[in-house]
Design a protein around this motif. Structure first.
Motif, PDB file in Angstrom:
ATOM      1  N   UNK A  50       3.262 -16.889  -0.005  1.00 53.48           N
ATOM      2  CA  UNK A  50       3.266 -16.924   1.521  1.00 53.48           C
ATOM      3  C   UNK A  50       1.426 -17.085   1.702  1.00 53.48           C
ATOM      4  N   UNK A  51       0.696 -17.482   1.124  1.00 52.36           N
ATOM      5  CA  UNK A  51      -0.539 -17.066   1.835  1.00 52.36           C
ATOM      6  C   UNK A  51      -1.747 -16.173   1.851  1.00 52.36           C
ATOM      7  N   UNK A  52      -0.384 -15.002   1.330  1.00 51.98           N
ATOM      8  CA  UNK A  52      -1.294 -13.152   1.676  1.00 51.98           C
ATOM      9  C   UNK A  52      -2.233 -13.599   0.107  1.00 51.98           C
ATOM     10  N   UNK A  53      -4.019 -12.848   0.552  1.00 53.05           N
ATOM     11  CA  UNK A  53      -4.372 -12.596  -0.646  1.00 53.05           C
ATOM     12  C   UNK A  53      -4.135 -11.803  -1.700  1.00 53.05           C
ATOM     13  N   UNK A  54      -4.240 -11.621  -2.626  1.00 51.73           N
ATOM     14  CA  UNK A  54      -4.145  -9.912  -3.380  1.00 51.73           C
ATOM     15  C   UNK A  54      -4.277 -10.281  -4.238  1.00 51.73           C
ATOM     16  N   UNK A  55      -5.168  -8.884  -4.805  1.00 52.92           N
ATOM     17  CA  UNK A  55      -6.146  -8.531  -5.736  1.00 52.92           C
ATOM     18  C   UNK A  55      -5.112  -7.804  -6.618  1.00 52.92           C
ATOM     19  N   UNK A  56      -5.277  -8.135  -8.208  1.00 54.32           N
ATOM     20  CA  UNK A  56      -4.354  -8.029  -9.040  1.00 54.32           C
ATOM     21  C   UNK A  56      -4.875  -6.617  -9.611  1.00 54.32           C
ATOM     22  N   UNK A  57      -4.943  -5.177  -9.711  1.00 52.88           N
ATOM     23  CA  UNK A  57      -4.930  -4.807 -10.787  1.00 52.88           C
ATOM     24  C   UNK A  57      -4.391  -4.288 -11.787  1.00 52.88           C
ATOM     25  N   UNK A  58      -3.627  -4.902 -12.008  1.00 56.45           N
ATOM     26  CA  UNK A  58      -2.589  -4.397 -13.509  1.00 56.45           C
ATOM     27  C   UNK A  58      -1.481  -3.328 -13.123  1.00 56.45           C
ATOM     28  N   UNK A  59      -1.809  -2.383 -12.197  1.00 55.75           N
ATOM     29  CA  UNK A  59      -0.902  -0.881 -12.251  1.00 55.75           C
ATOM     30  C   UNK A  59      -1.013  -0.523 -10.258  1.00 55.75           C
ATOM     31  N   UNK A  60      -2.004  -1.479  -9.762  1.00 49.49           N
ATOM     32  CA  UNK A  60      -1.789  -1.681  -8.431  1.00 49.49           C
ATOM     33  C   UNK A  60      -1.963  -2.768  -7.095  1.00 49.49           C
ATOM     34  N   UNK A  61      -1.360  -3.644  -6.286  1.00 45.96           N
ATOM     35  CA  UNK A  61      -1.998  -4.547  -6.017  1.00 45.96           C
ATOM     36  C   UNK A  61      -3.188  -4.372  -4.285  1.00 45.96           C
ATOM     37  N   UNK A  62      -3.453  -4.484  -4.182  1.00 49.28           N
ATOM     38  CA  UNK A  62      -4.510  -4.775  -3.201  1.00 49.28           C
ATOM     39  C   UNK A  62      -3.982  -6.087  -2.162  1.00 49.28           C
ATOM     40  N   UNK A  63      -3.783  -6.280  -1.139  1.00 52.13           N
ATOM     41  CA  UNK A  63      -2.732  -7.072  -0.248  1.00 52.13           C
ATOM     42  C   UNK A  63      -4.532  -6.787   0.947  1.00 52.13           C
ATOM     43  N   UNK A  64      -3.966  -8.426   1.612  1.00 55.73           N
ATOM     44  CA  UNK A  64      -4.648  -8.491   2.036  1.00 55.73           C
ATOM     45  C   UNK A  64      -4.613  -8.688   3.940  1.00 55.73           C
ATOM     46  N   UNK A  65      -3.737  -7.823   4.630  1.00 54.60           N
ATOM     47  CA  UNK A  65      -3.390  -8.036   5.561  1.00 54.60           C
ATOM     48  C   UNK A  65      -4.417  -8.608   6.791  1.00 54.60           C
ATOM     49  N   UNK A  66      -4.059  -7.947   8.560  1.00 53.52           N
ATOM     50  CA  UNK A  66      -4.915  -7.648   8.309  1.00 53.52           C
ATOM     51  C   UNK A  66      -5.305  -6.388   8.887  1.00 53.52           C
ATOM     52  N   UNK A  67      -4.319  -5.006   7.779  1.00 50.45           N
ATOM     53  CA  UNK A  67      -5.862  -4.608   7.328  1.00 50.45           C
ATOM     54  C   UNK A  67      -4.926  -4.218   5.466  1.00 50.45           C
ATOM     55  N   UNK A  68      -5.647  -3.482   5.314  1.00 47.64           N
ATOM     56  CA  UNK A  68      -5.998  -3.769   3.538  1.00 47.64           C
ATOM     57  C   UNK A  68      -3.998  -2.789   2.984  1.00 47.64           C
ATOM     58  N   UNK A  69      -3.541  -3.309   2.070  1.00 50.29           N
ATOM     59  CA  UNK A  69      -2.942  -2.323   1.506  1.00 50.29           C
ATOM     60  C   UNK A  69      -2.574  -2.470   0.091  1.00 50.29           C
ATOM     61  N   UNK A  70      -2.587  -0.933  -0.603  1.00 46.46           N
ATOM     62  CA  UNK A  70      -2.379  -1.123  -1.883  1.00 46.46           C
ATOM     63  C   UNK A  70      -1.041  -0.293  -2.210  1.00 46.46           C
ATOM     64  N   UNK A  71      -0.764  -1.629  -3.073  1.00 47.87           N
ATOM     65  CA  UNK A  71       1.050  -1.329  -3.786  1.00 47.87           C
ATOM     66  C   UNK A  71       1.248  -0.774  -5.696  1.00 47.87           C
TER      67      UNK A  71
END
Length: 110
Positions: A50-71
């Motif tokens: 979907x064109x959303x930048x994601x950093x994969x830290x294996x046990x969590x994702x750090x998602x870059x929207x207009x704000x940062x979200x950790x899943x």
């Protein structure tokens, strides 16, 4: 939704409580009613497609929207904003993209 996006004990779909202010006051979090086992590799692929930048830290994702979200793998979403409406909008956007239930319980008194 895959079987990995369900609560481990019941197999029921993941449901989220209302957004709540984090204990340090630096953001809001959406917490599943029960521990979940989210399919983070699938989520990463979906978000990147979907064109959303994601950093994969294996046990969590750090998602870059207009704000940062950790899943987290356990189902928590952490929104790095002090604005509850921005956090709610980001949750609805991500839940829609990821096939999760985007209904949050109304805030206390609301």
């Amino acid at each position: 939704m895959t079987t990995d996006d369900r609560t481990p004990r019941t197999g029921a779909p993941v449901r989220y409580r209302a957004l709540r202010l984090c204990s340090n006051g630096g953001g809001f979090e959406a917490v599943p009613d029960r521990r979940a086992a989210l399919d983070l590799p699938r989520f990463r692929r979906t978000l990147e497609a979907s064109g959303i930048p994601v950093l994969d830290a294996r046990v969590m994702l750090i998602v870059r929207l207009p704000l940062e979200v950790t899943i987290s793998q356990g189902g928590r979403f952490l929104f790095k904003t002090r604005d509850p409406e921005r956090a709610r909008e980001a949750f609805v956007q991500l839940a829609g993209l990821l096939g999760l239930d985007d209904r949050l319980a109304p805030p206390p008194g609301g």
